[in-house]
Design a protein around this motif. Structure first.
Motif, short mmCIF file in Angstrom:
data_model
loop_
_atom_site.label_atom_id
_atom_site.label_comp_id
_atom_site.label_asym_id
_atom_site.label_seq_id
_atom_site.Cartn_x
_atom_site.Cartn_y
_atom_site.Cartn_z
N LEU A 163 17.74 -38.26 23.99
CA LEU A 163 16.48 -38.33 23.24
C LEU A 163 15.30 -37.95 24.11
O LEU A 163 14.39 -37.23 23.67
N MET A 164 15.31 -38.41 25.35
CA MET A 164 14.21 -38.07 26.26
C MET A 164 14.21 -36.58 26.59
O MET A 164 13.16 -35.93 26.59
N ASN A 165 15.38 -36.03 26.86
CA ASN A 165 15.45 -34.61 27.16
C ASN A 165 15.06 -33.75 25.95
O ASN A 165 14.43 -32.71 26.09
N LYS A 166 15.48 -34.20 24.79
CA LYS A 166 15.16 -33.49 23.55
C LYS A 166 13.65 -33.40 23.34
O LYS A 166 13.14 -32.41 22.80
N ASN A 167 12.93 -34.43 23.77
CA ASN A 167 11.48 -34.48 23.57
C ASN A 167 10.68 -34.21 24.84
O ASN A 167 9.49 -34.52 24.91
N SER A 209 11.04 -43.72 29.92
CA SER A 209 10.63 -43.44 28.54
C SER A 209 9.16 -43.80 28.33
O SER A 209 8.43 -43.08 27.63
N LEU A 210 8.73 -44.89 28.94
CA LEU A 210 7.33 -45.29 28.82
C LEU A 210 6.43 -44.27 29.51
O LEU A 210 5.35 -43.93 29.01
N THR A 267 11.35 -42.60 17.78
CA THR A 267 12.21 -42.42 18.95
C THR A 267 12.03 -43.58 19.93
O THR A 267 13.00 -44.06 20.51
N ARG A 268 10.79 -44.04 20.11
CA ARG A 268 10.54 -45.17 21.01
C ARG A 268 11.26 -46.42 20.53
O ARG A 268 11.83 -47.17 21.32
N VAL A 269 11.25 -46.64 19.23
CA VAL A 269 11.94 -47.82 18.66
C VAL A 269 13.44 -47.72 18.92
O VAL A 269 14.08 -48.71 19.30
N GLU A 270 14.01 -46.54 18.71
CA GLU A 270 15.44 -46.37 18.93
C GLU A 270 15.80 -46.59 20.39
O GLU A 270 16.79 -47.26 20.71
N ILE A 271 14.99 -46.04 21.29
CA ILE A 271 15.24 -46.23 22.72
C ILE A 271 15.16 -47.70 23.09
O ILE A 271 16.02 -48.23 23.81
N ASN A 272 14.14 -48.39 22.61
CA ASN A 272 13.99 -49.82 22.91
C ASN A 272 15.18 -50.61 22.42
O ASN A 272 15.68 -51.51 23.10
N THR A 273 15.67 -50.27 21.23
CA THR A 273 16.78 -51.00 20.62
C THR A 273 18.07 -50.84 21.43
O THR A 273 18.74 -51.83 21.75
N VAL A 303 19.83 -42.45 25.14
CA VAL A 303 18.44 -42.47 25.63
C VAL A 303 18.13 -41.19 26.40
O VAL A 303 17.08 -40.56 26.21
N GLN A 304 19.05 -40.79 27.26
CA GLN A 304 18.83 -39.57 28.03
C GLN A 304 18.68 -38.37 27.12
O GLN A 304 17.79 -37.52 27.31
#
Length: 205
Positions: free
Chosen positions: A85-89, A130-131, A98-104, A82-83
């Motif tokens: 993915l968030m930093n990447k974006n 993330s939200l 990406t939101r779906v992956e983070i939620n999962t 998650v970290q």
């Protein structure tokens, strides 16, 4: 050279301050032995510290997926993914995929670690972060409040490497320190850990 020897070499390079060379060593080890869950996790963590978010997210994703059938499954892989993915974006919001992956991956942490209040708080803070990054500040605030309520109810955790009481952390968050708590949760510093407890090794496969 056997893949396991790469792990030791990487650790030596990190100790010498050569984290990018260490990352290269682990990348080679992963190519030789791609199913080593803890090595993938170690690569994800090291790449994250090197601001290589593509490599970090890929390594953590492998650790999460391979961990489903491994005794070395570790929620830190989910949180690390998650970290990354968030930093990447960062600065670009989060797309639907990406939101779906983070939620999962965060839902998995919450469901499989019900008794670990530190992980519960961290997962909620990361979800809130993330939200917020995705532009949903209202829901982010609600989740932060839930996380703070858990922290207040369940007592001290480790925040930023220091043991603090729930009341202290809640007061800090409610006085405008939520972003600080997000970052602590993302770095993995917010965790319930008994005194004297040693971290599990990251090179076991």
């Amino acid at each position: 050279m056997m893949p396991g020897l790469y792990d030791g070499l990487a650790e030596v390079l990190v100790a010498l301050g050569e984290s990018k060379r260490a990352q290269g060593v682990l990348e080679e080890a992963v190519r030789l032995s791609p199913l080593a869950v803890r090595r993938q996790m170690m690569l994800g963590k090291l790449a994250l510290s090197n601001d290589d978010y593509d490599t970090s997210s890929k390594a953590y994703r492998h650790a999460v997926n391979q961990g489903q059938s491994s005794r070395y499954k570790d929620p830190e892989s989910n949180l690390g993914l998650v970290q990354a993915l968030m930093n990447k974006n960062a600065g670009n919001g989060l797309d639907a995929r990406t939101r779906v992956e983070i939620n999962t991956v965060l839902s998995e942490v919450a469901k499989e670690n019900v008794e670990d209040q530190g992980l519960q708080v961290r997962a909620r803070l990361m979800k809130a972060a993330s939200l917020q990054q995705a532009g949903d500040a209202e829901t982010a605030a609600k989740l932060t409040e839930q996380a703070m309520a858990r922290l207040e109810k369940n007592g001290p955790v480790f925040l930023g490497g220091s043991r603090v009481g729930g009341g202290h952390a809640v007061a800090k968050a409610r006085s405008g320190g939520c972003r600080h708590l997000y970052s602590q949760g993302l770095r993995g510093d917010l965790r319930r850990r008994p005194q004297g407890h040693a971290e599990r090794g990251t090179t076991d496969r």
